[in-house]
Structures are given as C-alpha cells and as structure tokens.
Design an enzyme around this catalytic site. Structure first.
Site, short mmCIF file in Angstrom:
data_model
loop_
_atom_site.label_atom_id
_atom_site.label_comp_id
_atom_site.label_asym_id
_atom_site.label_seq_id
_atom_site.Cartn_x
_atom_site.Cartn_y
_atom_site.Cartn_z
N LYS A 185 -73.73 -46.94 -15.98
CA LYS A 185 -72.64 -46.03 -16.35
C LYS A 185 -72.20 -45.17 -15.15
O LYS A 185 -71.00 -45.04 -14.88
CB LYS A 185 -73.10 -45.11 -17.49
CG LYS A 185 -72.19 -43.93 -17.74
CD LYS A 185 -72.68 -43.06 -18.87
CE LYS A 185 -73.55 -41.90 -18.45
NZ LYS A 185 -72.86 -40.80 -17.77
N ASN A 186 -73.16 -44.59 -14.45
CA ASN A 186 -72.81 -43.66 -13.39
C ASN A 186 -72.27 -44.34 -12.14
O ASN A 186 -71.87 -43.68 -11.18
CB ASN A 186 -74.01 -42.76 -13.02
CG ASN A 186 -74.24 -41.71 -14.10
OD1 ASN A 186 -73.46 -41.60 -15.04
ND2 ASN A 186 -75.32 -40.95 -13.96
N ARG B 1 -67.32 -34.93 -18.60
CA ARG B 1 -67.23 -34.19 -17.34
C ARG B 1 -66.87 -35.09 -16.16
O ARG B 1 -66.20 -34.67 -15.22
CB ARG B 1 -68.57 -33.53 -17.03
CG ARG B 1 -68.79 -32.19 -17.63
CD ARG B 1 -70.06 -31.65 -17.06
NE ARG B 1 -70.05 -31.74 -15.60
CZ ARG B 1 -69.54 -30.84 -14.81
NH1 ARG B 1 -69.01 -29.74 -15.29
NH2 ARG B 1 -69.55 -31.00 -13.49
N CYS C 132 -71.22 -27.22 -20.94
CA CYS C 132 -71.74 -28.29 -21.77
C CYS C 132 -73.17 -27.94 -22.11
O CYS C 132 -73.72 -26.98 -21.60
CB CYS C 132 -71.64 -29.64 -21.09
SG CYS C 132 -72.74 -29.83 -19.71
N ARG D 84 -72.64 -26.20 -15.11
CA ARG D 84 -72.12 -27.34 -14.33
C ARG D 84 -70.74 -27.09 -13.71
O ARG D 84 -69.74 -27.68 -14.11
CB ARG D 84 -72.08 -28.59 -15.20
CG ARG D 84 -73.45 -28.99 -15.69
CD ARG D 84 -73.43 -30.26 -16.46
NE ARG D 84 -73.46 -31.43 -15.62
CZ ARG D 84 -73.57 -32.67 -16.09
NH1 ARG D 84 -73.64 -32.88 -17.36
NH2 ARG D 84 -73.61 -33.68 -15.27
N ASP E 248 -82.12 -37.25 -15.19
CA ASP E 248 -81.68 -38.03 -16.35
C ASP E 248 -82.83 -38.77 -17.04
O ASP E 248 -82.60 -39.43 -18.06
CB ASP E 248 -80.59 -39.04 -15.92
CG ASP E 248 -79.25 -38.35 -15.68
OD1 ASP E 248 -79.12 -37.16 -15.99
OD2 ASP E 248 -78.32 -39.03 -15.18
N ARG F 274 -72.54 -42.47 -25.78
CA ARG F 274 -71.77 -42.18 -24.56
C ARG F 274 -72.33 -42.97 -23.38
O ARG F 274 -71.58 -43.36 -22.49
CB ARG F 274 -71.88 -40.69 -24.21
CG ARG F 274 -70.89 -39.79 -24.91
CD ARG F 274 -70.96 -38.41 -24.28
NE ARG F 274 -71.04 -38.54 -22.83
CZ ARG F 274 -71.75 -37.75 -22.04
NH1 ARG F 274 -72.43 -36.75 -22.52
NH2 ARG F 274 -71.77 -37.94 -20.73
C1 UD1 Z 1 -74.30 -36.64 -11.95
C2 UD1 Z 1 -74.56 -37.66 -13.01
C3 UD1 Z 1 -75.51 -37.10 -14.07
C4 UD1 Z 1 -76.78 -36.58 -13.40
C5 UD1 Z 1 -76.46 -35.64 -12.25
C6 UD1 Z 1 -77.68 -35.24 -11.45
C7 UD1 Z 1 -72.53 -38.98 -13.03
C8 UD1 Z 1 -71.28 -39.36 -13.74
N1 UD1 Z 1 -73.28 -38.04 -13.61
O1 UD1 Z 1 -73.67 -35.51 -12.57
O2 UD1 Z 1 -75.83 -38.15 -14.99
O3 UD1 Z 1 -77.54 -35.86 -14.36
O4 UD1 Z 1 -75.53 -36.26 -11.34
O5 UD1 Z 1 -78.34 -36.35 -10.97
O6 UD1 Z 1 -72.85 -39.56 -12.00
N2 UD1 Z 1 -73.18 -28.11 -8.88
C9 UD1 Z 1 -72.58 -26.95 -8.48
N3 UD1 Z 1 -71.26 -27.00 -8.09
C10 UD1 Z 1 -70.56 -28.17 -8.06
C11 UD1 Z 1 -71.19 -29.36 -8.46
C12 UD1 Z 1 -72.51 -29.30 -8.86
O7 UD1 Z 1 -73.19 -25.87 -8.49
O8 UD1 Z 1 -69.39 -28.14 -7.69
C13 UD1 Z 1 -74.58 -28.08 -9.31
C14 UD1 Z 1 -74.77 -28.48 -10.78
O9 UD1 Z 1 -74.58 -27.41 -11.64
C15 UD1 Z 1 -76.21 -28.97 -10.76
C16 UD1 Z 1 -76.33 -29.64 -9.39
O10 UD1 Z 1 -75.30 -29.08 -8.59
O11 UD1 Z 1 -77.08 -27.88 -10.82
C17 UD1 Z 1 -76.21 -31.14 -9.36
O12 UD1 Z 1 -75.09 -31.53 -10.13
P1 UD1 Z 1 -74.25 -32.85 -9.79
O13 UD1 Z 1 -75.05 -33.74 -8.91
O14 UD1 Z 1 -72.90 -32.44 -9.32
O15 UD1 Z 1 -74.11 -33.52 -11.21
P2 UD1 Z 1 -72.92 -34.43 -11.67
O16 UD1 Z 1 -72.34 -35.09 -10.48
O17 UD1 Z 1 -72.03 -33.68 -12.59
#
Ligand code: UD1
Length: 420
Positions: free
Chosen positions: A22-23, A92, A116, A121, A304, A396
């Site tokens: 999925k990711n 998201r 969420c 996030r 995850d 999902r």
């Molecule tokens: C992706 C994955 C999700 C997985 C996560 C962490 C996808 C579609 N989803 O989510 O399944 O759980 O990586 O491995 O690939 N953060 C900030 N600011 C930002 C972006 C992130 O503070 O602009 C923080 C987040 O709150 C979190 C951390 O960084 O604490 C990591 O998040 P991130 O790697 O961005 O998660 P996703 O990419 O949303």
C-alpha cells in the site's frame, strides 16, 4: 458498518501470499502526475486507500482505469488543482499529490489533512521543504495553497525523518531547475522504490536508501510500467498471526531483507523462523518470550507493526516494554487489548506489557488501521468469541485479510453491524 466475529484459539496452518505494498502504490500513483505519458502499475492491491487515491486523481482530471491488479493513469493535463477535503480527510496520504502538482504545474490547493486517531501528524516539514525550493505557501480556509514560477534546487535538511515528506520533495525536485540535496531523508523501502521508478521515468536521483539523496532536476519525465513490491507490513502481520496462534504458516512473495527488524525480534522471542529468498515460514510451537521493542524509522522496528507485536507480547512469558518513537498517541489498541484480558500499562510513549497465558474473547473496537490488525491477531489467539467493530479501518490497508486468514484455518465471519 461491518465487524468481524472471530472464534479464536485455533493454530493457523498453510501458505499465504502477500499483496502489493500500500505505502508504495500510493506515492507511485501520485508520481503519475509528473508526466503527460501513461503510467502502468501492476500488482495493485484492492484497498480502500487505493480507491481513494483513484478518486483523487480523477477529481484532479487524470484518466484512471483499474482492472484486476493493474492501474493505468494518464495525466495529460489537469482540470482541477484542488484536492478536496472530502477525500483528504479519509486518507492523509492524499498529501502525496502536492509535490508532483507543484513540480509539474507550479500550483496545488490541498485540504489540510487534520488530526487522526494516532496523533496530530502535521505536514509542516513538507511545506518548509517546498518553500526551500521556491514555492509560496499560504493557508486559506483549511487549504494549503502552493504556487511557484519555477522550482529551484536547494539543500533541504529534514528536522525529523518523514516518509511522505521525503517522497513529496523527491517528486517535486525531480522537475526543479538545478540540484537538490535532501538530508536526513527517509530510507524506507517504499521511498527507495519510488526513487527507482522516478529514475526509470528519466529523473536523475542518487542515494536512495541512505540519509542523503541528490536529485538533479530534468525538464520532463516519461511514463512508467512497474510491478509494485510486496507489502512488508502485511507480511509481518501474517507472520505474527502464525506465531500468536502457535501455528505453522508459510508467508510467500516477501522480501525478507525488508523485514529484518521484525524477524530479529520474533527470533529473540523464541519464535522459529525459516527464512528463504522470497518466503518466510513461522513455526510457533510454544509461548513466546517477552522482548522489548522501540519503533524507529527504517531500518528500525516499524511503527506500523508495533500494535501487532503488542498483541503477541500480551501472551508472552515475562514483561516487555514497547516504546513508540514515531507517533504520539499510538497506543489506542492497548485499552482494547485489555478488554481481552491483556495486562498493559501505558506511560507516555511506553507500554509495559505483562504477558498472560491466554487472552479471552471480548467485543472490541478498531481505532485505526494497524490497531485493527492487532485486535484481529488477539482475537485469533483468544479463547472464545471476539467481535471487532469498525473494521473499515482494516480494509483501508489490508487486502482481504479475513479471507487470507480463513484460508489458513481461522474462524472469522464478516458481519453487518448497526452503529448509532
Ligand atoms: C508514513 C506511512 C505510515 C507510517 C509512517 C511512519 C505512508 C502512506 N504512510 O506516514 O504508514 O506509519 O510513514 O513510518 O507511507 N512529521 C512532522 N511534520 C511533517 C511530517 C511528519 O512533524 O511535516 C512527524 C509525524 O508527526 C511523525 C513523524 O514525523 O511523528 C513521522 O511521520 P511520517 O514519516 O511523515 O509519516 P507519514 O509519511 O505520514
């Protein structure tokens, strides 16, 4: 709404094949916006998140066909530059269209994803990085509006490792003028796969899988034809399903290297694994030993899989400490596991799990995607009947998990349920 009725306590046995990741599928679909040429993705799983991405790309004006396991996307031009709230709020990862849209069309209006169940996030790192490439970003009535005349390469240091943040900037900078250097970027296999596909499209990228990536912008990109890699999180979930039921399960179509952090912890817990080139067999003959885990960006233990591992630790010999380093508030499943008898104390970002001999079936509620998976696993191990409500979260991100588990001998029924 639908729920699962699970009659647990039966060891799972047999073979199961994992679906496409999925990711990986989601960013690869978004990458199709970078080119006017058709892009073909094979091995696409039937998931609600994929349907949401199809709807989003169509809402932007791309032509999308989804037949069987193949999705074809062509974004000759876009008729809308807006990713609406109705779609973004359900997924998201919709934010992944931001980078490609700014990169190719110099404009995007994307609804802010909002909170969420697993925490705030934010997307501040995506936006700061786009600004470093020359994008003007404003917030208007709940939408992020990003515009530029042309993107210019720059050096970007991510304060925190972000998976979709790295992917967004990788896609945008592929079409920027000059060189971009991404530091402290995500190294997840899904990020690496995106970099490889972008390279097939004509992008100039080096360093995927390391902390630093170099991207030299090009004028245009071609289409791609690609088969998506297997889902390492689904594979881990199926391995834990074998382990938690004391079964004998062969998980096929996996890339064992992507699962090293998980398989190492399973081995430490005394679970017998037979690791081959493209398959892992789990033999859970006895109760697992308690082991501690700390979630970290790849190659660390994946957040995850934290919830699923907690379900396993709830029936382990001894006490384990589970430390969540990626998301605040990602322990909502703990309270539901407690309803099945698990002994878990949550203190901040740590959960202390005192293993008990057997869980007992109970009605529980899924709160997010991976939490649902942990409740299904607990239900499979528990004595008696468990009812898991709100399994739409599970749909999902898992392709027919119930059918796969039933084929391994699980007793699971998908039922309709009324909710006020
Ligand atoms: C992706 C994955 C999700 C997985 C996560 C962490 C996808 C579609 N989803 O989510 O399944 O759980 O990586 O491995 O690939 N953060 C900030 N600011 C930002 C972006 C992130 O503070 O602009 C923080 C987040 O709150 C979190 C951390 O960084 O604490 C990591 O998040 P991130 O790697 O961005 O998660 P996703 O990419 O949303």
């Amino acid at each position: 709404m639908e729920a699962f009725l699970i009659h647990g306590g039966k060891p799972l046995r047999g073979k199961v094949t994992v679906s496409g990741a999925k990711n990986s599928v989601l960013p690869l679909m978004a990458a199709a916006l970078l080119t006017p040429e058709p892009c073909v993705l094979e091995g696409v799983p039937r998931l609600r998140d994929v349907s949401t991405m199809v709807s989003l790309l169509k809402a932007l004006g791309a032509q999308v066909t989804w037949k069987g396991e193949r999705i074809t996307i062509q974004a000759a031009g876009l008729s809308s530059m807006e990713a609406p709230y109705e779609l973004v709020k359900t997924m998201r990862a919709s934010i992944l269209v931001l980078g490609p849209m700014v990169g190719r069309f110099c404009k995007a209006k994307i609804s802010l994803p909002g909170g969420c169940a697993i925490g705030v996030r934010p997307i501040d790192l995506h936006l700061k990085a786009l600004e470093r490439l020359g994008t003007r970003v404003t917030l208007e009535e709940g939408y992020v509006v990003a515009t530029c005349n042309m993107l210019h390469g720059n050096t970007i240091y991510f304060d925190k490792v972000t998976v979709t943040g790295t992917e967004n900037i990788l896609m945008a900078s592929s079409l920027a003028k000059g060189e971009t250097i991404l530091e402290n970027c995500a190294k997840e296999p899904e990020v690496q796969e995106l970099a490889q596909v972008l390279r097939c499209m004509g992008a100039s990228i080096e360093g995927e899988g390391t902390d630093t990536m170099h991207i030299r912008g090009v004028k245009g990109l071609k289409g791609y034809h690609h088969r998506v890699m297997p889902d390492r999180i689904e594979a881990a979930t199926l391995l834990i399903a074998g382990a938690i039921t004391g079964g004998d399960v062969r998980v096929e179509g996996v890339i064992p290297h992507h699962l090293e952090a998980v398989t190492q912890k399973l081995k430490e817990a005394g679970i017998k694994l037979n690791i081959e080139d493209r398959a892992i067999e789990v033999k859970g003959s006895c109760r697992p030993k308690a082991v501690d885990i700390t979630t970290l960006p790849y190659p660390g233990f994946p957040t995850d899989v934290q919830a699923q591992f907690m379900a396993l630790m709830s029936i382990a010999h001894g006490t384990s400490v589970i430390t969540e380093m990626i998301f605040e508030n990602r322990f909502l499943h703990a309270a539901e596991l407690q309803r099945m008898g698990a002994q878990i104390k949550v203190e901040g970002n740590k959960a202390v799990v005192e293993g008990i001999e057997t869980l007992k079936g109970a009605p529980v509620m899924a709160t997010d995607l991976r939490a649902s998976a942990s409740l299904v696993l607990a239900g499979l191990a528990a004595k008696g009947e468990s009812r898991i409500s709100r399994i739409y979260h599970l749909d999902r991100g898992y392709e027919r998990l119930d059918r796969k588990l039933i084929a391994l001998g699980a007793k699971i029924e998908r039922i309709k349920e009324d909710w006020p």
